[in-house]
Design a protein around this motif. Structure first.
Motif, PDB file in Angstrom:
ATOM      1  N   GLN A 263       0.802  -1.215   0.000  1.00 24.59           N
ATOM      2  CA  GLN A 263       0.000   0.000   0.000  1.00 24.59           C
ATOM      3  C   GLN A 263       0.839   1.271   0.000  1.00 24.59           C
ATOM      4  O   GLN A 263       0.338   2.338  -0.299  1.00 24.59           O
ATOM      5  CB  GLN A 263      -0.978  -0.012   1.168  1.00 24.59           C
ATOM      6  CG  GLN A 263      -2.299  -0.580   0.693  1.00 24.59           C
ATOM      7  CD  GLN A 263      -3.040  -1.304   1.763  1.00 24.59           C
ATOM      8  OE1 GLN A 263      -2.638  -1.281   2.916  1.00 24.59           O
ATOM      9  NE2 GLN A 263      -4.129  -1.938   1.396  1.00 24.59           N
ATOM     10  N   GLN A 264       2.110   1.121   0.337  1.00 21.18           N
ATOM     11  CA  GLN A 264       2.972   2.305   0.288  1.00 21.18           C
ATOM     12  C   GLN A 264       3.504   2.559  -1.105  1.00 21.18           C
ATOM     13  O   GLN A 264       4.114   3.576  -1.371  1.00 21.18           O
ATOM     14  CB  GLN A 264       4.157   2.116   1.231  1.00 21.18           C
ATOM     15  CG  GLN A 264       3.791   2.363   2.684  1.00 21.18           C
ATOM     16  CD  GLN A 264       4.898   1.884   3.605  1.00 21.18           C
ATOM     17  OE1 GLN A 264       6.063   1.984   3.274  1.00 21.18           O
ATOM     18  NE2 GLN A 264       4.533   1.352   4.751  1.00 21.18           N
ATOM     19  N   MET A 265       3.249   1.596  -2.011  1.00 22.08           N
ATOM     20  CA  MET A 265       3.772   1.756  -3.368  1.00 22.08           C
ATOM     21  C   MET A 265       2.975   2.828  -4.103  1.00 22.08           C
ATOM     22  O   MET A 265       1.844   3.116  -3.764  1.00 22.08           O
ATOM     23  CB  MET A 265       3.696   0.431  -4.117  1.00 22.08           C
ATOM     24  CG  MET A 265       4.599  -0.614  -3.499  1.00 22.08           C
ATOM     25  SD  MET A 265       4.502  -2.171  -4.364  1.00 22.08           S
ATOM     26  CE  MET A 265       5.095  -1.717  -5.973  1.00 22.08           C
ATOM     27  N   LYS A 266       3.594   3.387  -5.147  1.00 23.36           N
ATOM     28  CA  LYS A 266       2.946   4.443  -5.924  1.00 23.36           C
ATOM     29  C   LYS A 266       1.706   3.939  -6.627  1.00 23.36           C
ATOM     30  O   LYS A 266       0.710   4.620  -6.708  1.00 23.36           O
ATOM     31  CB  LYS A 266       3.929   4.970  -6.968  1.00 23.36           C
ATOM     32  CG  LYS A 266       4.869   6.012  -6.413  1.00 23.36           C
ATOM     33  CD  LYS A 266       5.176   7.067  -7.460  1.00 23.36           C
ATOM     34  CE  LYS A 266       6.100   8.127  -6.920  1.00 23.36           C
ATOM     35  NZ  LYS A 266       7.499   7.707  -6.953  1.00 23.36           N
ATOM     36  N   ASP A 267       1.816   2.737  -7.169  1.00 27.06           N
ATOM     37  CA  ASP A 267       0.699   2.210  -7.931  1.00 27.06           C
ATOM     38  C   ASP A 267      -0.442   1.898  -6.991  1.00 27.06           C
ATOM     39  O   ASP A 267      -0.233   1.436  -5.879  1.00 27.06           O
ATOM     40  CB  ASP A 267       1.127   0.930  -8.631  1.00 27.06           C
ATOM     41  CG  ASP A 267       2.422   1.131  -9.371  1.00 27.06           C
ATOM     42  OD1 ASP A 267       2.364   1.317 -10.578  1.00 27.06           O
ATOM     43  OD2 ASP A 267       3.484   1.114  -8.716  1.00 27.06           O
TER      44      ASP A 267
END
Lengths: 198, 232
Positions: A25-29
């Motif tokens: 969930q911390q990813m950009k996507d």
């Protein structure tokens, strides 16, 4: 669903499940996560092609080749990534598209997952989202209501190439419907309002 | 959100639940439960209103936690409550949400005088038309079929499997509008209008996601099972 990447996590340990979820969930996507504690529970989601990525701890396969084969068959259109938290028989996870080890660093994990997103991973901002000249040509014709075949004829390219351009245009702009592409073209002055047919 | 949350239990106070998840006020409304819940628990409130606590908890949990999934079996009576809930949601979208968004998009389009904004208006009107057709199909074909199946205990030529095939993803175009308004269409002085539209679109999107989860993961599999086995 332009940017949302559906991921199924099959992992019995709540700590690992929540951990990997937090990382994703911390990813950009933008990701949409579903969870299952067992393979049986995972199969209840059905529709094998609805997930872009399935992350599975091989422990849920109960050391069974049969379970593994069922999994590989069901998710044959999906990228399966192993989540290795213990010592398992390698044959249980060598067939996966990739493996994440519980000792992997944050960057390693996000890199592995990004690799398996449909669109080129938006992991950095260097990716050029501006349309190429050819793509603009295609978009202009598309916006005036031309069919793939007509566009192909006019630009002397194959229909296949038109479709591929179209896909790239959609990925870059982030909208899928033709109507939304038209709006983009008008807003960016690529076509005149009079240029598109009522 | 999206990460696995604590699941709502039937013995917690309804008021406490609503304070932590105010979006559930809408769920109560659709189940015909009135506010003024005092000190009562979720279970007490449900029973008072003739709603199965199991049905309420399923909907509420799906609402707060997009990954909530559990093997649940519902009785014919409970399936009726689920169908009723979905119909109430349709009415809410058609009567309240869409007209409001359309009105604001119209105002934004008039205000900006830009051709692209007029196109956005048309795009959204077309989209609403598409969604209306989908809801009409469910209201007039699928739901009556399910209710009849429950009452007569006999499957007909039609099956919910056809419904599954008919079930288009109506969220894709919603994503397109959001993307256009946030990323691609320069804003003039339409701040409050665009903000209102976007907030409404995000709310609608979240609600529609839960809505299709209830249909795809709960209702369709349950009714399929009934078609095969009949009721107890």
């Amino acid at each position: 669903m332009g940017t949302r990447c559906k991921i199924l996590i099959i992992e019995p340990s709540v700590i690992i499940r929540e951990g990997i979820a937090a990382i994703l969930q911390q990813m950009k996507d933008s990701v949409e996560l579903s969870f299952a504690e067992t393979v049986e529970e995972a199969f209840k989601f059905g529709q094998s092609d609805q997930f872009k990525i399935v992350i599975i701890n091989p422990v849920t396969l109960n050391n069974s080749k049969k379970n593994l084969n069922n999994l590989l068959t069901l998710y044959n259109k999906t990228n399966i990534v192993g989540l290795i938290s213990n010592h398992y028989d390698r044959t249980l996870y060598d067939n996966f598209a990739d493996n994440i080890f519980i000792t992997d660093r944050y960057e390693t994990i996000t890199q592995i997952i990004s690799k398996h997103f449909k669109t080129t991973p938006a992991v950095n901002n260097d990716i050029d989202n501006t349309l190429s000249e050819r793509e603009i040509d295609v978009l202009k014709l598309l916006a005036t209501g031309k069919s793939n075949k007509e566009i192909a004829e006019q630009l002397f390219i194959s229909i296949h190439t038109v479709i591929s351009h179209r896909k790239n245009i959609s990925n870059k702009i982030g909208v899928k419907s033709t109507a939304a592409l038209v709006i983009y073209a008008v807003a960016n002055g690529l076509i005149d309002v009079d240029g598109f047919t009522e | 959100m999206g990460s696995k949350q604590e699941q709502i239990q039937k013995n917690i106070k309804m008021s406490k639940l609503l304070f932590s998840h105010p979006q559930l006020i809408l769920v109560l409304e659709r189940f015909g439960i009135k506010l003024g819940v005092r000190e009562k628990t979720v279970e007490e409130i449900c029973l008072e209103n003739n709603i199965s606590p199991k049905v309420f908890l399923m909907v509420a949990n799906l609402n707060i936690n997009s990954s909530y999934h559990q093997d649940l079996n519902f009785s014919a009576h409970e399936i009726k409550q689920i169908v009723n809930y979905l119909m109430k949601s349709h009415a809410y979208y058609s009567v309240e949400v869409f007209p409001e968004i359309i009105e604001n998009i119209h105002l934004m389009s008039e205000f900006s005088q830009k051709p692209e904004m007029q196109l956005v208006e048309r795009f959204f009107n077309d989209y609403k038309h598409e969604v209306d057709q989908h809801f009409d199909y469910e209201n007039n074909t699928v739901f009556p079929y399910i209710l009849k199946l429950i009452d007569t205990n006999a499957a007909e030529n039609y099956s919910v499997i056809d419904y599954r095939e008919h079930h288009d993803d109506i969220q894709e175009k919603l994503d397109d509008v959001k993307k256009l308004l946030i990323e691609h269409l320069p804003q003039k002085a339409d701040n409050n209008l665009r903000r209102k539209i976007l907030f409404a679109l995000f709310d609608l999107d979240a609600d529609l996601q839960t809505h299709s989860k209830i249909e795809n993961e709960i209702l369709i599999p349950q009714v399929e099972q009934f078609e095969k086995q009949g009721f107890e």
